[in-house]
Design a protein around this motif. Structure first.
Motif, PDB file in Angstrom:
ATOM      1  N   LEU A   8      93.860  27.917  97.828  1.00  0.00           N
ATOM      2  CA  LEU A   8      94.095  26.509  98.142  1.00  0.00           C
ATOM      3  C   LEU A   8      92.992  25.690  97.498  1.00  0.00           C
ATOM      4  O   LEU A   8      91.951  26.216  97.129  1.00  0.00           O
ATOM      5  N   ARG A   9      93.230  24.378  97.389  1.00  0.00           N
ATOM      6  CA  ARG A   9      92.177  23.468  96.949  1.00  0.00           C
ATOM      7  C   ARG A   9      91.912  22.486  98.081  1.00  0.00           C
ATOM      8  O   ARG A   9      92.775  22.260  98.926  1.00  0.00           O
ATOM      9  N   TYR A  10      90.720  21.926  98.081  1.00  0.00           N
ATOM     10  CA  TYR A  10      90.242  21.152  99.224  1.00  0.00           C
ATOM     11  C   TYR A  10      89.672  19.809  98.796  1.00  0.00           C
ATOM     12  O   TYR A  10      89.054  19.694  97.744  1.00  0.00           O
ATOM     13  N   SER A  11      89.860  18.804  99.667  1.00  0.00           N
ATOM     14  CA  SER A  11      89.222  17.507  99.443  1.00  0.00           C
ATOM     15  C   SER A  11      87.879  17.519 100.165  1.00  0.00           C
ATOM     16  O   SER A  11      87.650  18.307 101.085  1.00  0.00           O
ATOM     17  N   ALA A  12      86.993  16.616  99.765  1.00  0.00           N
ATOM     18  CA  ALA A  12      85.701  16.485 100.444  1.00  0.00           C
ATOM     19  C   ALA A  12      85.881  16.059 101.897  1.00  0.00           C
ATOM     20  O   ALA A  12      85.014  16.287 102.733  1.00  0.00           O
ATOM     21  N   VAL A  30      87.458  24.512 108.840  1.00  0.00           N
ATOM     22  CA  VAL A  30      86.134  23.896 109.015  1.00  0.00           C
ATOM     23  C   VAL A  30      86.279  22.618 109.850  1.00  0.00           C
ATOM     24  O   VAL A  30      85.555  22.408 110.828  1.00  0.00           O
ATOM     25  N   ALA A  31      87.223  21.771 109.473  1.00  0.00           N
ATOM     26  CA  ALA A  31      87.442  20.513 110.203  1.00  0.00           C
ATOM     27  C   ALA A  31      87.985  20.773 111.599  1.00  0.00           C
ATOM     28  O   ALA A  31      87.546  20.152 112.569  1.00  0.00           O
ATOM     29  N   GLY A 109      93.961  13.762  93.533  1.00  0.00           N
ATOM     30  CA  GLY A 109      92.635  13.183  93.694  1.00  0.00           C
ATOM     31  C   GLY A 109      91.605  14.241  93.336  1.00  0.00           C
ATOM     32  O   GLY A 109      91.963  15.334  92.884  1.00  0.00           O
ATOM     33  N   PRO A 110      90.325  13.964  93.536  1.00  0.00           N
ATOM     34  CA  PRO A 110      89.301  14.980  93.275  1.00  0.00           C
ATOM     35  C   PRO A 110      89.419  16.121  94.283  1.00  0.00           C
ATOM     36  O   PRO A 110      89.426  15.882  95.492  1.00  0.00           O
ATOM     37  N   LEU A 111      89.536  17.331  93.775  1.00  0.00           N
ATOM     38  CA  LEU A 111      89.708  18.508  94.631  1.00  0.00           C
ATOM     39  C   LEU A 111      88.678  19.567  94.294  1.00  0.00           C
ATOM     40  O   LEU A 111      88.248  19.691  93.147  1.00  0.00           O
ATOM     41  N   LEU A 112      88.313  20.345  95.302  1.00  0.00           N
ATOM     42  CA  LEU A 112      87.362  21.440  95.154  1.00  0.00           C
ATOM     43  C   LEU A 112      88.097  22.774  95.215  1.00  0.00           C
ATOM     44  O   LEU A 112      89.088  22.899  95.939  1.00  0.00           O
ATOM     45  N   ALA A 118      83.852  26.173 100.364  1.00  0.00           N
ATOM     46  CA  ALA A 118      83.164  27.085 101.300  1.00  0.00           C
ATOM     47  C   ALA A 118      81.654  26.940 101.160  1.00  0.00           C
ATOM     48  O   ALA A 118      80.929  26.844 102.164  1.00  0.00           O
ATOM     49  N   ALA A 119      81.167  26.901  99.930  1.00  0.00           N
ATOM     50  CA  ALA A 119      79.727  26.765  99.697  1.00  0.00           C
ATOM     51  C   ALA A 119      79.205  25.437 100.229  1.00  0.00           C
ATOM     52  O   ALA A 119      78.132  25.372 100.841  1.00  0.00           O
ATOM     53  N   ASP A 120      79.951  24.358 100.029  1.00  0.00           N
ATOM     54  CA  ASP A 120      79.541  23.032 100.479  1.00  0.00           C
ATOM     55  C   ASP A 120      79.536  22.881 101.996  1.00  0.00           C
ATOM     56  O   ASP A 120      78.845  22.015 102.529  1.00  0.00           O
TER      57      ASP A 120
END
Length: 125
Positions: A8-12, A30-31, A109-112, A118-120
Motif C-alpha cells: 500500500l502507499r500512505y499519505s502523511a 498507526v492512526a 497526491g504526495p504518497l509514501l 513505517a520509518a516516519d
C-alpha cells in the motif's frame, strides 16, 4: 507497535491507498491505534468529487475527533456503509473490512511507500 501493510502507499496524514481500480482508501493502523476506540466515521457521498489533500470526512474516537484527508483526486464510487454502521472495524481491521471509500482516481497526491511511512511513524512492516 502498529503495523504498516506492505503493498500500500500512505499519505502523511495517515490514509492508505492501494493500486486497484477503483482505488481503495482507508486509515492506517498507526492512526487507528493513536485515536483509540473509534465510535463515529463520516464519509463523502458516492459521486462526490474529491481533491488530494482535502478534507473528505471525519473520524471520532473516545479520545478526539480528527479530519480525514484524501490521498488522491477523483470521484467517490463506493462508500463502506458497514464501517459507518460499525466504526470499530477501523480499529479491528484497518487494512481489510475497515476500508473507507473507493475512488476512481484522476490524480495522486504526495504518497509514501510502506517502508517510508513505517520509518516516519515508528511502525513495523
Amino acid at each position: 507497535m502498529s503495523k504498516v501493510q506492505s503493498g500500500l502507499r500512505y499519505s502523511a496524514e495517515h490514509e492508505w491507498i492501494n493500486d486497484e481500480s477503483p482505488a481503495v482508501v482507508g486509515v492506517s493502523e498507526v492512526a487507528a491505534d493513536a485515536l483509540g476506540e473509534i465510535v463515529y466515521v463520516e464519509l463523502p457521498e458516492v459521486g462526490a468529487t474529491i481533491e488530494a489533500g482535502s478534507v473528505i470526512g471525519e473520524i471520532e474516537s473516545t479520545k478526539s475527533v480528527s479530519e480525514l484527508y484524501s490521498p488522491v483526486s477523483g470521484e467517490v464510487v463506493e462508500v463502506n456503509e458497514t464501517v459507518v454502521d460499525d466504526p470499530t472495524l477501523v480499529n479491528s481491521d484497518p487494512y481489510g473490512a475497515g476500508w473507507l471509500i473507493k475512488v476512481a482516481v484522476s490524480e495522486e497526491g504526495p504518497l509514501l511507500s510502506a517502508e517510508q511511512y513505517a520509518a516516519d511513524n515508528g511502525a513495523e512492516l
